[in-house]
Design an enzyme around this catalytic site. Structure first.
Site: not given
Length: 517
Positions: A96, A162, A243, A270, A365, A378
């Protein structure tokens, strides 16, 4: 990329994004760190006047690449882009990115077109783990009509692939004439205040210096040693995430999966269960899922190595009874060697993101970690990059760059702190669900994307607040940020304090003052 896996932790071709592959014949890369505007087939933004500030970017992730692009646009000299991996790494799957992070693409026509072409406008839906429908299909709150009318930049779909987003940044960097230097691992950072330089020592023993060294090299960046004297310790959230992403056609080989999703082109669901949830994503060509249970084994490490067997995930899933059979069936369609197991670890946010002299500065990060489920990591890294480049522009010259980095830090710290606290809100929403409240008003199940995050423009904000921040740091004038929840009285907090509240049975969302909506 292997045909059966997407976004695995393998270095790609380091030559693919060499500038000569993306520039028209007869053009060449300039050697003074200014890139080139000599290409014939790209649409570059207008570049601001040169500042003479030399910037060295360490880390070629999304934050580092956006720093490169925006620093070039703002008139700074990019003297190097260093990356520890041996080539571009396309780890990750579906992310996202909120509008605040990409409003700047209005200045970058090629990237704006690429993003609009490649993102996935998936409908968002919420289900109970048993298969009972809760809410949706809907849009994320940042795409409600009231927010779209005044938005700058591209339409932002709920989901970005991504790898595609990252390749978009790599292409644009190459179009400017910059080449990422791979295999350059930073082992220490330093600064020489008298000389007005920051620097980095590489594993090879090579030393590189610049007016500003941007540490965008991620978790456990050695820039922490220079800035804080130690690495920030971690605290387990008690959760982890599995993931993966792989071609849709592989999932559709299973009859149960076909029955549930064959007629679904683009959806992000979800599924919420007791103490665990799974996000399921389908596009026309990709399927991805992320399963977040209690980390009962403690075996996950912060690595994107895809080394988990699908059957191990099914075992974790079935610790809770009554899952809809389609979910276990979907998990089993993942190819071996495609599932990452990542612990959800928290790190207390440090206030200082610059070295004492301001010549080494952290972003992304390396400054502030977000857990992969936050939907904000992100976004905040890209906001950092935009803010830093703008502050350096307003500094105007190399001699003013150290103060500009400290102003960047001042503008960002409180906002990021509040964004991190929202991660706890969304985590509780999905793992400690108030079912009575949800069934009474199902819209409350939606993931929180607050207006104060997605309606923000980091470039405009830096222009508006730089002078006040300057006066605050230089002369002690009053200063108040306005990029966090309206009405909120900011107080630094710790993970330990939040966990004490959670263990006492409190909802983090109920403890927030001001308007966090």
């Amino acid at each position: 990329m292997a045909p059966s896996t997407i976004g695995t932790n393998v270095a790609g071709d380091k030559y693919e994004y060499d500038p000569e592959n993306w520039m028209a014949k007869g053009t060449s890369t300039l050697n003074n760190g200014n890139g080139t505007k000599g290409t014939l087939d790209v649409d570059l933004p207008e570049r601001h006047p040169e500042t003479g500030i030399n910037v060295l970017v360490v880390g070629a992730g999304m934050g580092g690449l956006m720093t490169t692009l925006e620093c070039w646009r703002k008139g700074h000299n990019i003297v190097g882009i260093l990356e520890r991996n041996d080539g571009p790494v396309y780890s990750g799957d579906i992310i996202v990115i909120q509008p605040s992070a990409v409003s700047v693409l209005r200045h970058w026509p090629d990237m704006m077109r690429d993003m609009e072409d490649e993102q996935v406008n998936a409908a968002v839906s919420y289900e109970q783990h048993t298969g009972r429908h809760i809410y949706g299909p809907t849009v994320p709150s940042f795409n409600e009509l009231e927010h779209l009318a005044s938005r700058k930049g591209p339409f932002v779909a709920p989901a970005q692939i991504r790898e595609k987003f990252y390749r978009m940044l790599l292409r644009q960097v190459a179009k400017l004439g910059f080449k990422v230097q791979y295999g350059k691992r930073a082992v220490s950072y330093f600064e020489d205040i008298a000389a007005g330089k920051g620097g980095v020592v590489l594993e090879s023993g090579e030393i590189q210096v610049a007016d500003v060294v941007v540490a965008a090299d991620g978790l456990r960046s050695t820039s922490e040693i220079l800035i804080a004297g130690e690495h920030t310790p971690t605290k387990s959230s008690g959760m982890s995430i599995y993931r993966t992403a792989y071609p849709r056609e592989m999932a559709m080989k299973d009859e149960t999966v076909r029955k549930r999703w064959a007629d679904t082109k683009e959806i992000w669901e979800y599924w919420l269960g007791p103490g665990m949830y799974i996000g399921v994503f389908f596009s026309e060509d990709v399927v991805s899922w992320g399963f977040t249970p209690r980390d009962t084994h403690g075996g996950a490490t912060e690595s994107w190595e895809p080394d988990t067997d699908p059957e191990d995930v099914v075992k974790e899933l079935l610790r809770v009874p009554d899952w809809d059979p389609a979910i276990a069936a979907l998990v089993r369609t993942a190819p071996k060697g495609a599932i990452v197991h990542w612990p959800l670890l928290w790190r207390n946010l440090r206030r200082e993101w610059t070295s004492s002299g301001g010549h080494v500065v952290q972003l992304g990060d390396s400054a502030h970690s977000f857990v992969p489920t936050s939907g904000n990591g992100a976004t905040q890294a890209l906001e950092d990059a935009i803010t830093l480049a703008t502050c350096l522009q307003l500094g105007g010259a190399a001699r003013n760059a150290p103060l500009a980095t400290k102003i960047y830090n001042l503008l960002r710290y409180e906002r990021v702190s509040c964004a991190q606290k929202m991660s706890f809100v969304n985590s509780q929403l999905k793992t400690e669900t108030d079912w009575d409240g949800i069934w009474a008003d199902p819209i409350k199940v939606r993931t929180r994307f607050p207006k104060w995050i997605h309606n923000h423009d980091p470039e405009d904000y830096a222009y508006a607040k730089y002078g006040q921040a300057f006066a605050h740091l230089v002369a002690g004038a009053d200063f108040a940020n306005e990029n966090f929840p309206p009405g909120h009285h900011f107080v630094p907090w710790s993970i330990e304090e939040v966990y004490a509240d959670i263990e006492a049975g409190k909802k983090v969302e109920a403890l927030l003052d001001g308007d966090w909506s």
